[in-house]
Motif scaffolding. Structure first.
Motif, PDB file in Angstrom:
ATOM      1  N   TYR B 277      20.473  13.829  -7.490  1.00  0.00           N
ATOM      2  CA  TYR B 277      19.339  12.509  -7.522  1.00  0.00           C
ATOM      3  C   TYR B 277      18.112  12.974  -7.435  1.00  0.00           C
ATOM      4  O   TYR B 277      17.664  13.788  -6.564  1.00  0.00           O
ATOM      5  CB  TYR B 277      19.852  11.631  -6.249  1.00  0.00           C
ATOM      6  N   THR B 278      17.280  12.502  -8.427  1.00  0.00           N
ATOM      7  CA  THR B 278      15.826  12.668  -8.349  1.00  0.00           C
ATOM      8  C   THR B 278      15.123  11.564  -8.691  1.00  0.00           C
ATOM      9  O   THR B 278      15.548  10.733  -9.478  1.00  0.00           O
ATOM     10  CB  THR B 278      15.352  13.742  -9.729  1.00  0.00           C
ATOM     11  N   SER B 279      14.722  11.069  -7.341  1.00  0.00           N
ATOM     12  CA  SER B 279      14.057   9.596  -7.715  1.00  0.00           C
ATOM     13  C   SER B 279      12.537   9.624  -7.763  1.00  0.00           C
ATOM     14  O   SER B 279      12.144  10.537  -6.840  1.00  0.00           O
ATOM     15  CB  SER B 279      14.438   8.691  -6.238  1.00  0.00           C
ATOM     16  N   MET B 280      11.808   8.738  -8.581  1.00  0.00           N
ATOM     17  CA  MET B 280      10.351   8.802  -8.735  1.00  0.00           C
ATOM     18  C   MET B 280      10.136   7.227  -8.733  1.00  0.00           C
ATOM     19  O   MET B 280      10.846   6.328  -9.251  1.00  0.00           O
ATOM     20  CB  MET B 280       9.909   9.320 -10.146  1.00  0.00           C
ATOM     21  N   TRP B 281       8.756   7.220  -7.906  1.00  0.00           N
ATOM     22  CA  TRP B 281       8.393   5.477  -8.049  1.00  0.00           C
ATOM     23  C   TRP B 281       6.898   5.908  -8.026  1.00  0.00           C
ATOM     24  O   TRP B 281       6.233   6.484  -7.466  1.00  0.00           O
ATOM     25  CB  TRP B 281       8.772   4.827  -6.670  1.00  0.00           C
ATOM     26  N   THR B 282       6.328   4.469  -8.570  1.00  0.00           N
ATOM     27  CA  THR B 282       4.929   4.676  -8.656  1.00  0.00           C
ATOM     28  C   THR B 282       4.437   3.444  -8.259  1.00  0.00           C
ATOM     29  O   THR B 282       4.551   2.368  -9.028  1.00  0.00           O
ATOM     30  CB  THR B 282       4.442   4.913 -10.247  1.00  0.00           C
ATOM     31  N   GLY B 283       3.807   3.356  -7.155  1.00  0.00           N
ATOM     32  CA  GLY B 283       3.248   1.826  -6.806  1.00  0.00           C
ATOM     33  C   GLY B 283       4.385   1.088  -6.719  1.00  0.00           C
ATOM     34  O   GLY B 283       5.697   1.388  -6.054  1.00  0.00           O
ATOM     35  N   VAL B 284       4.222  -0.217  -7.058  1.00  0.00           N
ATOM     36  CA  VAL B 284       5.061  -1.362  -7.068  1.00  0.00           C
ATOM     37  C   VAL B 284       5.496  -1.705  -8.461  1.00  0.00           C
ATOM     38  O   VAL B 284       4.360  -1.913  -9.138  1.00  0.00           O
ATOM     39  CB  VAL B 284       4.374  -2.496  -6.069  1.00  0.00           C
ATOM     40  N   THR B 285       6.543  -2.111  -8.701  1.00  0.00           N
ATOM     41  CA  THR B 285       7.046  -2.669  -9.898  1.00  0.00           C
ATOM     42  C   THR B 285       7.684  -4.069  -9.376  1.00  0.00           C
ATOM     43  O   THR B 285       8.805  -4.265  -8.705  1.00  0.00           O
ATOM     44  CB  THR B 285       8.332  -2.029 -10.466  1.00  0.00           C
ATOM     45  N   PRO B 286       6.915  -5.112  -9.878  1.00  0.00           N
ATOM     46  CA  PRO B 286       7.300  -6.393  -9.726  1.00  0.00           C
ATOM     47  C   PRO B 286       8.584  -6.785  -9.823  1.00  0.00           C
ATOM     48  O   PRO B 286       9.250  -6.588 -11.062  1.00  0.00           O
ATOM     49  CB  PRO B 286       6.411  -7.033 -10.636  1.00  0.00           C
ATOM     50  N   GLY B 287       9.439  -7.161  -8.798  1.00  0.00           N
ATOM     51  CA  GLY B 287      10.682  -7.632  -9.051  1.00  0.00           C
ATOM     52  C   GLY B 287      11.753  -6.540  -8.873  1.00  0.00           C
ATOM     53  O   GLY B 287      12.946  -6.731  -9.184  1.00  0.00           O
ATOM     54  N   ASP B 288      11.285  -5.292  -8.893  1.00  0.00           N
ATOM     55  CA  ASP B 288      12.250  -4.249  -8.792  1.00  0.00           C
ATOM     56  C   ASP B 288      11.688  -3.162  -7.620  1.00  0.00           C
ATOM     57  O   ASP B 288      10.827  -2.764  -7.822  1.00  0.00           O
ATOM     58  CB  ASP B 288      12.206  -3.362 -10.295  1.00  0.00           C
ATOM     59  N   GLY B 289      12.882  -3.168  -6.642  1.00  0.00           N
ATOM     60  CA  GLY B 289      12.579  -2.240  -5.531  1.00  0.00           C
ATOM     61  C   GLY B 289      11.487  -2.757  -4.634  1.00  0.00           C
ATOM     62  O   GLY B 289      11.090  -3.935  -4.835  1.00  0.00           O
ATOM     63  N   PRO B 290      11.008  -1.950  -3.677  1.00  0.00           N
ATOM     64  CA  PRO B 290      10.357  -2.322  -2.658  1.00  0.00           C
ATOM     65  C   PRO B 290       8.979  -2.966  -3.399  1.00  0.00           C
ATOM     66  O   PRO B 290       8.359  -2.255  -4.131  1.00  0.00           O
ATOM     67  CB  PRO B 290       9.882  -1.151  -1.874  1.00  0.00           C
ATOM     68  N   GLN B 291       8.686  -4.103  -2.878  1.00  0.00           N
ATOM     69  CA  GLN B 291       7.459  -4.887  -3.120  1.00  0.00           C
ATOM     70  C   GLN B 291       6.149  -4.536  -2.516  1.00  0.00           C
ATOM     71  O   GLN B 291       4.998  -4.964  -2.682  1.00  0.00           O
ATOM     72  CB  GLN B 291       7.721  -6.338  -3.154  1.00  0.00           C
ATOM     73  N   THR B 292       6.271  -3.760  -1.302  1.00  0.00           N
ATOM     74  CA  THR B 292       4.913  -2.949  -0.741  1.00  0.00           C
ATOM     75  C   THR B 292       5.288  -1.620  -0.462  1.00  0.00           C
ATOM     76  O   THR B 292       6.331  -1.348   0.244  1.00  0.00           O
ATOM     77  CB  THR B 292       4.850  -3.775   0.994  1.00  0.00           C
ATOM     78  N   THR B 293       4.358  -0.971  -0.860  1.00  0.00           N
ATOM     79  CA  THR B 293       4.569   0.533  -0.737  1.00  0.00           C
ATOM     80  C   THR B 293       3.360   1.225  -0.026  1.00  0.00           C
ATOM     81  O   THR B 293       2.403   0.930  -0.514  1.00  0.00           O
ATOM     82  CB  THR B 293       4.936   1.244  -1.979  1.00  0.00           C
ATOM     83  N   HIS B 294       3.502   1.950   0.831  1.00  0.00           N
ATOM     84  CA  HIS B 294       2.555   2.734   1.665  1.00  0.00           C
ATOM     85  C   HIS B 294       2.588   4.277   1.315  1.00  0.00           C
ATOM     86  O   HIS B 294       3.922   4.587   1.374  1.00  0.00           O
ATOM     87  CB  HIS B 294       2.563   2.619   3.144  1.00  0.00           C
ATOM     88  N   VAL B 295       1.584   4.939   1.321  1.00  0.00           N
ATOM     89  CA  VAL B 295       1.783   6.490   1.215  1.00  0.00           C
ATOM     90  C   VAL B 295       0.709   6.933   2.518  1.00  0.00           C
ATOM     91  O   VAL B 295      -0.534   6.318   2.371  1.00  0.00           O
ATOM     92  CB  VAL B 295       1.355   6.968  -0.108  1.00  0.00           C
ATOM     93  N   VAL B 296       1.199   7.510   3.402  1.00  0.00           N
ATOM     94  CA  VAL B 296       0.413   8.233   4.641  1.00  0.00           C
ATOM     95  C   VAL B 296       0.344   9.768   4.158  1.00  0.00           C
ATOM     96  O   VAL B 296       1.306  10.366   4.235  1.00  0.00           O
ATOM     97  CB  VAL B 296       1.141   7.912   5.692  1.00  0.00           C
ATOM     98  N   LEU B 297      -0.867  10.111   3.713  1.00  0.00           N
ATOM     99  CA  LEU B 297      -1.254  11.497   3.410  1.00  0.00           C
ATOM    100  C   LEU B 297      -1.563  12.164   4.735  1.00  0.00           C
ATOM    101  O   LEU B 297      -2.570  11.700   5.324  1.00  0.00           O
ATOM    102  CB  LEU B 297      -2.340  11.555   2.508  1.00  0.00           C
ATOM    103  N   ILE B 298      -0.762  13.219   5.083  1.00  0.00           N
ATOM    104  CA  ILE B 298      -1.109  13.798   6.509  1.00  0.00           C
ATOM    105  C   ILE B 298      -1.692  15.361   6.218  1.00  0.00           C
ATOM    106  O   ILE B 298      -0.948  16.088   5.462  1.00  0.00           O
ATOM    107  CB  ILE B 298       0.094  13.847   7.473  1.00  0.00           C
TER     108      ILE B 298
END
Lengths: 244, 468
Positions: B277-298
């Motif tokens: 499994y290789t999963s990729m996501w870019t921000g938010v896609t309306p109606g598909d997957g999480p509708q709020t995405t956060h990235v915490v850069l440490i």
């Protein structure tokens, strides 16, 4: 060719026979060998233990002593790896030393490299009617990429039966001061190495480094069931079959 | 520059921690079997790739380029991710990162989160931070779940439960997993099925997912997670909110660089040609997957690591764990002895740099410098070189320093050196009859506790040479 002998500190004090073997083989091949008396130690133990400043006089001393020669040979993969792999890094920032290291380091050879790569010899006419198992030491294996050069030389020895060592490429656990600082882990690694040596049933455990052999030999002599004796491969190559 | 905090600080010196682990024969047997299995698989699949050495060089070069341009690429990532609908946060250390994530979860009013296996969240101690405010975090990676149920800590980067065998895992499931069948066997499919049933309920009820990322693509703002089980993908797609905690060194400039790492990583880590499994996501896609995405850069000590010219190569690390699997020291003591979520050879150079030399003082010495790790590293981190470098920089015991100084004074001069050899040979002469020494006083007793010492013969080499 002006071949200089670098007899490492461990060999000088503890294993002079290894040095004598190197001398006798090279002279038998018709080469004049020089032992520059100004030599001391390569400084590996200092550098690898974190004492760079304390290692530097030895680095400079080595370079000054050996830069006049066409080839430098040492019967230790580990010390040669120090010169070839670590000296250039240690010399960084001192242009004169960098230049001197660049001159000497590529001409410094482990004994099997000198024989096979430089002198083009693989059969030395040695006779050694015994069983042995070969432990490729880490620095020879992974820093110098000796490959099977020592084995190529050993395979030409009359009467020698080589037995395969399980997990041969694994470290014996010596690692200089590691053996003291992490004695428990070192002993656990050594126990596995000794077990592998024992299970070959060979009379000798052979390597290209007397420090690793000191470690393995020190472990073997503690084990009641162990009979294998440590020996540097140069001593096998120098043997003509008389009493060993 | 601030140093890192969290689960990267060893509480005990390595030799002490290692001593405890060495007593555990079961642990050593488990580790030996597991590391040798992965090791052999890795060698096989790496051997199939003709240009493996070129790939390694490419991997190292790409990462070095990223490290050289890190501020610029991070800003680019922030801009791209924000444009795509993600919210980007920055955290300097473990505490700040935990505060951000905890606040974000609380804002959703969720009481539980499902987690994708992530080293970054282990590093900052996120589960503990969430638990402190009453939020339950469930690890969904099978091995992480085992460790979490056992109330243990991971002991390997890729296989956190490597220190357990399957009958130990069955016992953990039987005693700790709610609703598990009493007759559960240690058959791997049966164990996997029990975990699957347990996790399915969590996937369906959780509204917040927490992940890390293997890679973050600067020019598109895309995050990438590479995994074997598919549990991660469930966490990445089912919840309404997704929070990803990402180390700042995970950046790649563009998608093009991914090609190199998607070859290097699976072969080096699990010994597979490609991970399932290789999963990729870019921000938010309306109606598909999480509708709020956060990235915490440490950061957490990464910038401090970057400042060291020799040591910074540790930041190339893609967390494949190949170095752990070939390390003879790791094989004997396991991950817990290193006292950090980053164990083994990479941990021995990464943890002390992230925390600063004051902490983790003994880790640079937890190696024989055998070099197996450097050979195995897919991004050519010269771990032995960095270990020696850190030994040079770090604090040293006064007695040891004095000993090395005087030894250096002797060894830098041929006369003093020859005299010392002669003295050692003469001094030991009365003992020569014994052949070998079995017991020496401290500190040499560390050697003679398990090894004999040979005695010098009658003549040093240089004495022989002079007389010949």
């Amino acid at each position: 060719m002006r071949i200089a002998l670098f007899i490492t500190c461990v060999n000088d004090l503890m294993y002079p026979d290894t040095g004598k073997a190197v001398v006798s083989i090279l002279e038998r091949l018709g080469h004049a060998v020089d032992f520059p008396a100004a030599q001391t130690c390569c400084g590996q133990m200092h550098a690898n233990s974190g004492y760079r400043a304390e290692a530097m006089p030895m680095v400079r001393g080595f370079v000054d002593t050996f830069r006049r020669y066409d080839a430098v040979v040492a019967p230790s993969g580990s010390c040669v790896a120090m010169v070839r792999d670590s000296y250039p890094r240690l010399a960084l920032g001192d242009p004169a030393l960098e230049a001197a290291v660049a001159e000497v380091a590529p001409r410094t050879y482990e004994f099997a490299e000198l024989l096979v790569d430089v002198l083009g010899v693989t059969d030395l006419g040695a006779v050694f009617p015994h069983t042995a198992t070969y432990h490729p030491t880490c620095h020879g294996l992974r820093m110098l990429r000796l490959g099977d050069k020592p084995l190529t030389l050993l395979r030409a020895v009359r009467g020698l039966e080589l037995r395969e060592l399980a997990g041969a490429e694994e470290c014996c656990g010596f690692g200089g001061t590691f053996a003291l600082k992490n004695a428990g882990v070192s002993a656990a690694m050594l126990a596995d190495k000794c077990g592998a040596v024992d299970s070959t049933g060979a009379e000798y455990v052979v390597a290209a480094d007397n420090s690793c052999l000191t470690h393995i030999g020190g472990g073997l002599s503690r084990r009641a069931a162990s009979t294998a004796k440590p020996i540097h491969y140069a001593e096998i190559l120098a043997s003509t079959g008389s009493a060993q | 520059m601030s140093h890192g905090t969290g689960n990267i600080v060893a509480l005990r010196p390595f030799p002490d921690a290692a001593r405890l682990e060495l007593d555990d024969a079961q642990l050593r047997a488990n580790l030996r079997r597991a590391t040798h299995t992965i090791r052999d698989k890795r060698l096989r699949v790496v051997g199939e790739v003709d240009d493996w050495e070129d790939l390694r060089r490419s991997g190292a070069a790409i990462k070095d380029d990223v490290l050289a341009r890190l501020p610029e690429l991070l800003e680019q990532f922030e801009e791209s991710a924000t444009r795509a609908g993600a919210v980007v946060h920055w955290a300097r250390d473990a505490a700040e990162a935990c505060d951000v994530v905890t606040r974000l979860v609380r804002e959703t009013a969720a009481r539980e989160v499902v987690k994708v296996k992530s080293m970054a969240t282990q590093e900052i101690g996120l589960n503990e931070a969430l638990a402190a405010v009453g939020i339950e975090a469930t690890e969904t990676d099978l091995a992480e779940l085992i460790v979490q149920l056992a109330e243990d800590t991971p002991s390997h980067i890729l296989v956190p439960a490597i220190h357990y065998n399957r009958s130990q895992i069955r016992d953990i499931f039987r005693s700790r997993m709610p609703g598990v069948a009493a007759g559960l066997t240690d058959d791997p499919p049966a164990l996997a099925e029990a975990a699957r049933t347990h996790l399915r309920a969590k996937f369906l009820s959780a509204t917040v997912g927490v992940s890390g990322a293997n890679f973050a693509i600067a020019d598109t703002g895309t995050l990438v997670v590479v995994e074997s089980e598919g549990n991660g993908r469930m966490c990445l797609t089912l919840p309404q909110t997704l929070i990803s905690v990402v180390g700042i060194e995970k950046i790649l400039p563009t998608f093009a660089e991914l090609e190199v790492f998607l070859q290097l990583l699976p072969r080096s880590s699990t010994g597979e040609r490609m991970n399932p499994y290789t999963s990729m996501w870019t921000g938010v896609t309306p109606g598909d997957g999480p509708q709020t995405t956060h990235v915490v850069l440490i950061d957490n000590g990464r910038t401090a690591t970057l400042e060291d010219e020799v040591g910074r190569q540790a930041l190339r690390c893609i967390r494949c764990s190949a170095c752990l699997n070939v390390c003879p020291v790791y094989e004997r003591v396991g991950g817990h002895a290193y006292g950090s979520v980053y164990p083994g050879p990479i941990g021995a150079i990464l943890s002390p740099q992230m925390t600063g030399a004051g902490a983790n003082k003994t880790l640079p010495y937890a190696s024989t410098l055998c070099g197996a790790c450097f050979d195995a590293c897919p991004v050519r981190i010269d771990i032995p070189q960095v270990l020696v470098h850190l030994r040079q920089k770090g604090p040293k015991p006064a007695a040891e320093r004095a000993a090395f100084r005087s030894l250096s004074w002797i060894m830098r001069d041929r006369r003093r050196y020859a005299a010392a050899l002669r003295a050692a040979r003469r001094g030991s002469a009365p003992l020569r009859g014994f052949g070998r020494l079995r017991r020496l006083p401290w500190p040499a007793s560390a050697w003679t506790d398990s090894r004999d010492v040979p005695l010098p013969p009658k003549q040093t080499f240089r004495e022989w040479w002079t007389k010949r």
